[in-house]
Enzyme design. Structure first.
Site, short mmCIF file in Angstrom:
data_model
loop_
_atom_site.label_atom_id
_atom_site.label_comp_id
_atom_site.label_asym_id
_atom_site.label_seq_id
_atom_site.Cartn_x
_atom_site.Cartn_y
_atom_site.Cartn_z
N HIS A 31 0.82 -1.22 0.00
CA HIS A 31 0.00 0.00 0.00
C HIS A 31 0.86 1.26 0.00
O HIS A 31 2.05 1.22 0.30
CB HIS A 31 -0.91 0.03 1.23
CG HIS A 31 -2.13 -0.83 1.09
ND1 HIS A 31 -2.12 -2.19 1.30
CD2 HIS A 31 -3.41 -0.52 0.75
CE1 HIS A 31 -3.34 -2.68 1.11
NE2 HIS A 31 -4.15 -1.68 0.76
N LYS B 249 -1.02 4.98 4.63
CA LYS B 249 -2.02 4.10 5.26
C LYS B 249 -1.70 3.92 6.74
O LYS B 249 -0.57 3.64 7.11
CB LYS B 249 -2.03 2.75 4.54
CG LYS B 249 -3.08 1.79 5.07
CD LYS B 249 -3.27 0.61 4.14
CE LYS B 249 -4.23 -0.43 4.70
NZ LYS B 249 -5.55 0.10 5.01
N1 LIG Z 1 -13.00 -1.01 1.91
C1 LIG Z 1 -12.32 -0.46 0.90
O1 LIG Z 1 -12.46 -0.86 -0.27
C2 LIG Z 1 -11.39 0.66 1.21
C3 LIG Z 1 -11.20 1.02 2.50
N2 LIG Z 1 -10.36 2.05 2.80
C4 LIG Z 1 -10.28 2.39 4.22
O2 LIG Z 1 -11.01 3.60 4.41
C5 LIG Z 1 -10.42 4.32 5.50
C6 LIG Z 1 -10.07 5.72 5.01
O3 LIG Z 1 -9.00 5.62 4.10
P1 LIG Z 1 -8.35 6.91 3.42
O4 LIG Z 1 -9.39 7.70 2.71
O5 LIG Z 1 -7.17 6.46 2.68
O6 LIG Z 1 -7.88 7.74 4.73
P2 LIG Z 1 -7.76 9.32 4.88
O7 LIG Z 1 -6.94 9.54 6.11
O8 LIG Z 1 -7.34 9.94 3.59
O9 LIG Z 1 -9.27 9.78 5.14
C7 LIG Z 1 -9.97 9.62 6.33
C8 LIG Z 1 -10.75 10.91 6.55
O10 LIG Z 1 -11.69 10.71 7.60
C9 LIG Z 1 -11.71 11.91 8.38
N3 LIG Z 1 -12.30 11.63 9.67
C10 LIG Z 1 -11.72 11.07 10.76
N4 LIG Z 1 -12.62 10.95 11.75
C11 LIG Z 1 -13.79 11.44 11.27
C12 LIG Z 1 -15.09 11.58 11.83
N5 LIG Z 1 -15.34 11.21 13.09
N6 LIG Z 1 -16.06 12.10 11.04
C13 LIG Z 1 -15.81 12.48 9.78
N7 LIG Z 1 -14.59 12.39 9.20
C14 LIG Z 1 -13.60 11.86 9.96
C15 LIG Z 1 -10.25 12.36 8.42
O11 LIG Z 1 -10.12 13.72 8.80
C16 LIG Z 1 -9.85 12.09 6.96
O12 LIG Z 1 -10.13 13.20 6.13
C17 LIG Z 1 -9.22 3.48 5.97
O13 LIG Z 1 -9.60 2.66 7.04
C18 LIG Z 1 -8.90 2.65 4.74
O14 LIG Z 1 -8.22 1.46 5.05
C19 LIG Z 1 -9.69 2.75 1.85
C20 LIG Z 1 -9.83 2.41 0.54
C21 LIG Z 1 -10.69 1.32 0.11
O1 LIG Z 2 -6.13 2.20 3.09
C1 LIG Z 2 -6.31 1.85 1.90
O2 LIG Z 2 -5.86 2.48 0.93
C2 LIG Z 2 -7.08 0.63 1.66
N1 LIG Z 2 -7.64 0.04 2.67
C3 LIG Z 2 -8.41 -1.15 2.63
C4 LIG Z 2 -7.74 -2.26 3.39
O3 LIG Z 2 -7.10 -1.99 4.43
O4 LIG Z 2 -7.84 -3.41 2.99
C5 LIG Z 2 -8.81 -1.54 1.22
C6 LIG Z 2 -7.74 -1.29 0.19
O5 LIG Z 2 -6.70 -2.17 0.41
C7 LIG Z 2 -7.25 0.16 0.26
#
Ligand SMILES: NC(=O)C1=CN([C@@H]2O[C@H](COP(=O)(O)OP(=O)(O)OC[C@H]3O[C@@H](n4cnc5c(N)ncnc54)[C@H](O)[C@@H]3O)[C@@H](O)[C@H]2O)C=CC1
Ligand SMILES: O=C(O)C1=N[C@H](C(=O)O)C[C@H](O)C1
Length: 250
Positions: free
Chosen positions: A135, A139
Protein backbone atom coordinates in the site's frame (compact mmCIF):
# COMPACT_ATOMS: atom_id res chain seq x y z
CA UNK A 1 -38.72 7.33 -8.56
CA UNK A 2 -37.23 9.14 -5.59
CA UNK A 3 -33.46 9.21 -5.28
CA UNK A 4 -31.54 7.42 -2.53
CA UNK A 5 -30.42 9.99 0.04
CA UNK A 6 -26.75 9.28 0.75
CA UNK A 7 -24.23 10.94 3.08
CA UNK A 8 -20.46 10.50 3.30
CA UNK A 9 -18.40 10.49 6.50
CA UNK A 10 -14.73 11.21 5.88
CA UNK A 11 -15.66 13.25 2.84
CA UNK A 12 -12.28 14.98 2.53
CA UNK A 13 -10.21 11.79 2.77
CA UNK A 14 -8.57 9.92 -0.10
CA UNK A 15 -11.44 7.51 -0.70
CA UNK A 16 -14.15 9.72 0.81
CA UNK A 17 -13.55 12.53 -1.68
CA UNK A 18 -13.78 10.03 -4.56
CA UNK A 19 -17.01 8.64 -3.06
CA UNK A 20 -18.51 12.14 -2.93
CA UNK A 21 -17.89 12.54 -6.66
CA UNK A 22 -19.26 9.07 -7.48
CA UNK A 23 -22.46 9.62 -5.49
CA UNK A 24 -22.97 13.06 -7.08
CA UNK A 25 -22.62 11.43 -10.50
CA UNK A 26 -25.04 8.56 -9.76
CA UNK A 27 -28.44 9.27 -11.30
CA UNK A 28 -30.35 7.35 -8.65
CA UNK A 29 -28.64 9.03 -5.68
CA UNK A 30 -28.59 12.40 -4.00
CA UNK A 31 -25.63 13.45 -1.85
CA UNK A 32 -27.35 15.01 1.15
CA UNK A 33 -24.35 15.48 3.47
CA UNK A 34 -20.56 15.31 3.25
CA UNK A 35 -19.06 15.39 6.73
CA UNK A 36 -15.47 15.74 7.84
CA UNK A 37 -13.70 15.40 11.19
CA UNK A 38 -15.32 17.74 13.72
CA UNK A 39 -18.67 18.05 11.91
CA UNK A 40 -21.72 17.19 14.01
CA UNK A 41 -23.41 13.86 13.25
CA UNK A 42 -26.81 15.49 13.84
CA UNK A 43 -26.37 16.91 10.34
CA UNK A 44 -27.15 13.39 9.06
CA UNK A 45 -30.57 13.48 10.72
CA UNK A 46 -31.23 17.05 9.58
CA UNK A 47 -30.38 16.00 6.02
CA UNK A 48 -32.69 12.96 6.34
CA UNK A 49 -29.92 10.64 5.14
CA UNK A 50 -31.03 7.07 4.38
CA UNK A 51 -27.52 5.68 3.97
CA UNK A 52 -24.14 6.76 5.29
CA UNK A 53 -20.95 5.77 3.52
CA UNK A 54 -18.39 5.50 6.34
CA UNK A 55 -14.79 6.11 5.19
CA UNK A 56 -13.00 7.56 8.20
CA UNK A 57 -10.53 5.92 10.58
CA UNK A 58 -10.55 2.90 12.91
CA UNK A 59 -10.64 5.38 15.83
CA UNK A 60 -13.82 7.09 14.56
CA UNK A 61 -15.85 4.32 12.98
CA UNK A 62 -17.51 2.83 16.07
CA UNK A 63 -18.82 6.17 17.38
CA UNK A 64 -20.17 6.98 13.94
CA UNK A 65 -21.91 3.61 13.58
CA UNK A 66 -23.38 3.83 17.09
CA UNK A 67 -25.03 7.10 16.04
CA UNK A 68 -26.21 5.79 12.65
CA UNK A 69 -27.72 2.58 13.99
CA UNK A 70 -29.51 4.44 16.81
CA UNK A 71 -31.01 6.83 14.26
CA UNK A 72 -32.05 4.12 11.79
CA UNK A 73 -29.55 5.25 9.17
CA UNK A 74 -28.15 2.36 7.11
CA UNK A 75 -24.38 2.25 6.67
CA UNK A 76 -21.88 1.11 4.08
CA UNK A 77 -18.52 0.82 5.84
CA UNK A 78 -15.11 0.72 4.17
CA UNK A 79 -13.13 1.75 7.22
CA UNK A 80 -10.76 -0.90 8.55
CA UNK A 81 -9.91 -2.11 12.07
CA UNK A 82 -12.57 -4.79 12.53
CA UNK A 83 -11.95 -7.14 15.46
CA UNK A 84 -14.25 -9.84 16.84
CA UNK A 85 -15.02 -7.54 19.78
CA UNK A 86 -16.02 -4.65 17.51
CA UNK A 87 -18.21 -6.92 15.40
CA UNK A 88 -19.93 -8.26 18.52
CA UNK A 89 -20.59 -4.70 19.71
CA UNK A 90 -22.06 -3.73 16.35
CA UNK A 91 -24.25 -6.85 16.29
CA UNK A 92 -25.62 -6.00 19.70
CA UNK A 93 -26.55 -2.47 18.54
CA UNK A 94 -28.26 -3.95 15.49
CA UNK A 95 -30.26 -6.35 17.66
CA UNK A 96 -31.76 -3.28 19.34
CA UNK A 97 -32.48 -1.63 15.97
CA UNK A 98 -33.20 -4.68 13.77
CA UNK A 99 -34.46 -2.73 10.77
CA UNK A 100 -31.15 -1.01 10.18
CA UNK A 101 -28.66 -2.50 7.72
CA UNK A 102 -24.85 -2.27 7.88
CA UNK A 103 -22.49 -3.52 5.19
CA UNK A 104 -18.82 -3.82 6.15
CA UNK A 105 -16.69 -4.34 3.06
CA UNK A 106 -12.97 -5.01 3.65
CA UNK A 107 -12.57 -4.12 -0.02
CA UNK A 108 -15.06 -2.60 -2.48
CA UNK A 109 -13.18 -3.48 -5.68
CA UNK A 110 -14.40 -6.47 -7.68
CA UNK A 111 -10.84 -7.67 -8.31
CA UNK A 112 -10.05 -7.77 -4.62
CA UNK A 113 -13.30 -9.58 -3.83
CA UNK A 114 -12.44 -12.17 -6.51
CA UNK A 115 -8.87 -12.47 -5.18
CA UNK A 116 -10.29 -13.42 -1.79
CA UNK A 117 -12.64 -15.95 -3.35
CA UNK A 118 -9.97 -17.53 -5.57
CA UNK A 119 -7.53 -17.71 -2.63
CA UNK A 120 -10.17 -19.41 -0.51
CA UNK A 121 -10.79 -21.95 -3.31
CA UNK A 122 -7.11 -22.63 -3.95
CA UNK A 123 -5.81 -22.76 -0.37
CA UNK A 124 -6.65 -26.39 0.47
CA UNK A 125 -4.79 -27.65 -2.63
CA UNK A 126 -1.38 -26.24 -1.64
CA UNK A 127 0.96 -26.96 1.27
CA UNK A 128 2.01 -23.34 1.75
CA UNK A 129 0.20 -20.03 1.49
CA UNK A 130 1.32 -16.52 2.42
CA UNK A 131 -0.27 -13.11 1.81
CA UNK A 132 1.64 -9.99 0.80
CA UNK A 133 -0.20 -6.66 0.78
CA UNK A 134 1.36 -3.51 -0.63
CA UNK A 135 0.00 0.00 0.00
CA UNK A 136 0.78 3.71 -0.13
CA UNK A 137 2.84 4.87 2.87
CA UNK A 138 0.04 7.12 4.25
CA UNK A 139 -2.02 4.10 5.26
CA UNK A 140 -2.54 4.03 9.03
CA UNK A 141 -3.14 0.33 9.65
CA UNK A 142 -1.19 -2.86 8.93
CA UNK A 143 -1.89 -5.42 7.80
CA UNK A 144 -4.69 -4.15 5.57
CA UNK A 145 -8.28 -5.13 6.27
CA UNK A 146 -8.31 -6.97 2.96
CA UNK A 147 -5.20 -9.01 3.79
CA UNK A 148 -6.54 -9.88 7.22
CA UNK A 149 -9.84 -11.03 5.72
CA UNK A 150 -8.03 -12.97 2.97
CA UNK A 151 -5.91 -14.80 5.53
CA UNK A 152 -8.97 -15.57 7.68
CA UNK A 153 -10.81 -17.03 4.67
CA UNK A 154 -7.75 -19.08 3.68
CA UNK A 155 -7.36 -20.43 7.21
CA UNK A 156 -11.05 -21.33 7.41
CA UNK A 157 -10.91 -23.14 4.05
CA UNK A 158 -7.82 -25.09 5.13
CA UNK A 159 -9.33 -25.98 8.49
CA UNK A 160 -12.51 -27.21 6.79
CA UNK A 161 -10.46 -29.32 4.37
CA UNK A 162 -8.34 -30.74 7.20
CA UNK A 163 -5.10 -29.33 5.73
CA UNK A 164 -1.86 -29.98 7.60
CA UNK A 165 -0.03 -27.05 9.22
CA UNK A 166 2.18 -25.16 6.79
CA UNK A 167 5.79 -26.34 6.47
CA UNK A 168 8.20 -23.80 8.01
CA UNK A 169 11.55 -24.78 9.51
CA UNK A 170 12.38 -21.28 10.79
CA UNK A 171 13.91 -21.49 14.26
CA UNK A 172 15.52 -18.05 14.49
CA UNK A 173 14.15 -14.87 12.95
CA UNK A 174 14.32 -11.12 13.42
CA UNK A 175 11.04 -9.76 14.80
CA UNK A 176 8.63 -9.30 11.90
CA UNK A 177 10.74 -11.20 9.37
CA UNK A 178 8.05 -13.85 8.92
CA UNK A 179 5.21 -11.31 8.88
CA UNK A 180 2.13 -11.20 11.09
CA UNK A 181 0.37 -14.44 11.97
CA UNK A 182 -3.33 -14.25 11.03
CA UNK A 183 -4.95 -17.54 12.00
CA UNK A 184 -1.71 -19.35 11.08
CA UNK A 185 -1.29 -17.60 7.72
CA UNK A 186 1.75 -15.28 7.43
CA UNK A 187 0.77 -11.79 6.24
CA UNK A 188 3.43 -9.31 5.08
CA UNK A 189 2.75 -5.56 4.73
CA UNK A 190 4.79 -3.34 2.41
CA UNK A 191 4.44 0.48 2.40
CA UNK A 192 5.90 2.15 -0.68
CA UNK A 193 5.54 5.62 -2.21
CA UNK A 194 3.94 5.29 -5.65
CA UNK A 195 1.67 2.39 -4.70
CA UNK A 196 -2.06 2.53 -3.97
CA UNK A 197 -3.52 -0.85 -2.90
CA UNK A 198 -2.19 -4.22 -4.04
CA UNK A 199 -2.20 -7.80 -2.81
CA UNK A 200 -0.55 -11.09 -3.71
CA UNK A 201 -1.54 -14.48 -2.42
CA UNK A 202 1.37 -16.90 -2.88
CA UNK A 203 0.55 -20.60 -2.83
CA UNK A 204 3.11 -23.38 -3.06
CA UNK A 205 2.97 -27.13 -3.55
CA UNK A 206 5.39 -29.83 -4.66
CA UNK A 207 7.11 -28.50 -7.81
CA UNK A 208 4.66 -25.63 -8.44
CA UNK A 209 3.51 -22.25 -7.20
CA UNK A 210 0.41 -20.19 -7.89
CA UNK A 211 0.33 -16.41 -7.45
CA UNK A 212 -2.97 -14.53 -7.33
CA UNK A 213 -2.36 -10.79 -7.64
CA UNK A 214 -4.68 -7.81 -7.60
CA UNK A 215 -3.85 -4.13 -8.12
CA UNK A 216 -6.07 -1.15 -7.37
CA UNK A 217 -4.45 1.59 -9.44
CA UNK A 218 -6.95 4.35 -8.62
CA UNK A 219 -9.61 4.97 -5.97
CA UNK A 220 -12.19 4.75 -8.78
CA UNK A 221 -11.79 0.94 -8.47
CA UNK A 222 -13.76 1.07 -5.21
CA UNK A 223 -16.69 3.17 -6.48
CA UNK A 224 -18.96 0.59 -8.17
CA UNK A 225 -18.81 -1.49 -4.97
CA UNK A 226 -19.70 1.49 -2.78
CA UNK A 227 -22.66 2.42 -4.99
CA UNK A 228 -23.87 -1.19 -5.10
CA UNK A 229 -23.53 -1.42 -1.32
CA UNK A 230 -25.59 1.74 -0.81
CA UNK A 231 -28.36 0.48 -3.11
CA UNK A 232 -28.53 -2.94 -1.44
CA UNK A 233 -28.00 -2.16 2.24
CA UNK A 234 -31.28 -0.25 2.54
CA UNK A 235 -33.20 -3.50 1.97
CA UNK A 236 -30.80 -5.78 3.88
CA UNK A 237 -31.31 -5.40 7.63
CA UNK A 238 -28.64 -6.56 10.09
CA UNK A 239 -24.92 -6.98 9.52
CA UNK A 240 -23.53 -8.05 6.14
CA UNK A 241 -19.78 -8.70 6.11
CA UNK A 242 -18.19 -8.62 2.67
CA UNK A 243 -19.37 -7.18 -0.65
CA UNK A 244 -19.47 -10.72 -2.08
CA UNK A 245 -22.82 -11.13 -0.32
CA UNK A 246 -24.28 -8.58 -2.74
CA UNK A 247 -22.67 -10.16 -5.83
CA UNK A 248 -23.65 -13.31 -7.67
CA UNK A 249 -20.24 -14.99 -7.83
CA UNK A 250 -21.25 -18.65 -8.21
N1 LIG B 1 -13.00 -1.01 1.91
C1 LIG B 1 -12.32 -0.46 0.90
O1 LIG B 1 -12.46 -0.86 -0.27
C2 LIG B 1 -11.39 0.66 1.21
C3 LIG B 1 -11.20 1.02 2.50
N2 LIG B 1 -10.36 2.05 2.80
C4 LIG B 1 -10.28 2.39 4.22
O2 LIG B 1 -11.01 3.60 4.41
C5 LIG B 1 -10.42 4.32 5.50
C6 LIG B 1 -10.07 5.72 5.01
O3 LIG B 1 -9.00 5.62 4.10
P1 LIG B 1 -8.35 6.91 3.42
O4 LIG B 1 -9.39 7.70 2.71
O5 LIG B 1 -7.17 6.46 2.68
O6 LIG B 1 -7.88 7.74 4.73
P2 LIG B 1 -7.76 9.32 4.88
O7 LIG B 1 -6.94 9.54 6.11
O8 LIG B 1 -7.34 9.94 3.59
O9 LIG B 1 -9.27 9.78 5.14
C7 LIG B 1 -9.97 9.62 6.33
C8 LIG B 1 -10.75 10.91 6.55
O10 LIG B 1 -11.69 10.71 7.60
C9 LIG B 1 -11.71 11.91 8.38
N3 LIG B 1 -12.30 11.63 9.67
C10 LIG B 1 -11.72 11.07 10.76
N4 LIG B 1 -12.62 10.95 11.75
C11 LIG B 1 -13.79 11.44 11.27
C12 LIG B 1 -15.09 11.58 11.83
N5 LIG B 1 -15.34 11.21 13.09
N6 LIG B 1 -16.06 12.10 11.04
C13 LIG B 1 -15.81 12.48 9.78
N7 LIG B 1 -14.59 12.39 9.20
C14 LIG B 1 -13.60 11.86 9.96
C15 LIG B 1 -10.25 12.36 8.42
O11 LIG B 1 -10.12 13.72 8.80
C16 LIG B 1 -9.85 12.09 6.96
O12 LIG B 1 -10.13 13.20 6.13
C17 LIG B 1 -9.22 3.48 5.97
O13 LIG B 1 -9.60 2.66 7.04
C18 LIG B 1 -8.90 2.65 4.74
O14 LIG B 1 -8.22 1.46 5.05
C19 LIG B 1 -9.69 2.75 1.85
C20 LIG B 1 -9.83 2.41 0.54
C21 LIG B 1 -10.69 1.32 0.11
O1 LIG C 1 -6.13 2.20 3.09
C1 LIG C 1 -6.31 1.85 1.90
O2 LIG C 1 -5.86 2.48 0.93
C2 LIG C 1 -7.08 0.63 1.66
N1 LIG C 1 -7.64 0.04 2.67
C3 LIG C 1 -8.41 -1.15 2.63
C4 LIG C 1 -7.74 -2.26 3.39
O3 LIG C 1 -7.10 -1.99 4.43
O4 LIG C 1 -7.84 -3.41 2.99
C5 LIG C 1 -8.81 -1.54 1.22
C6 LIG C 1 -7.74 -1.29 0.19
O5 LIG C 1 -6.70 -2.17 0.41
C7 LIG C 1 -7.25 0.16 0.26
Amino acid sequence: MSKLRVAVLGAKGRIGSEAVRAIEAAEDMELVAALSRGDKLEALVEADAQVVVELTTPASVMGNLDFCVRHGIHAVVGTTGWTDERLAQLRSWLETFPETGVLIAPNFSIGAVLTMKFAQQAAPYFESVEVVELHHPNKADAPSGTATRTAQLIAAARAEAGSAPQPDATTTALDGARGADVDGVPVHAIRLRGLLAHQEVLLGGEGETLTIRHDSLHHSSFMPGILLGARRVVTTPGLTFGLENFLDLN
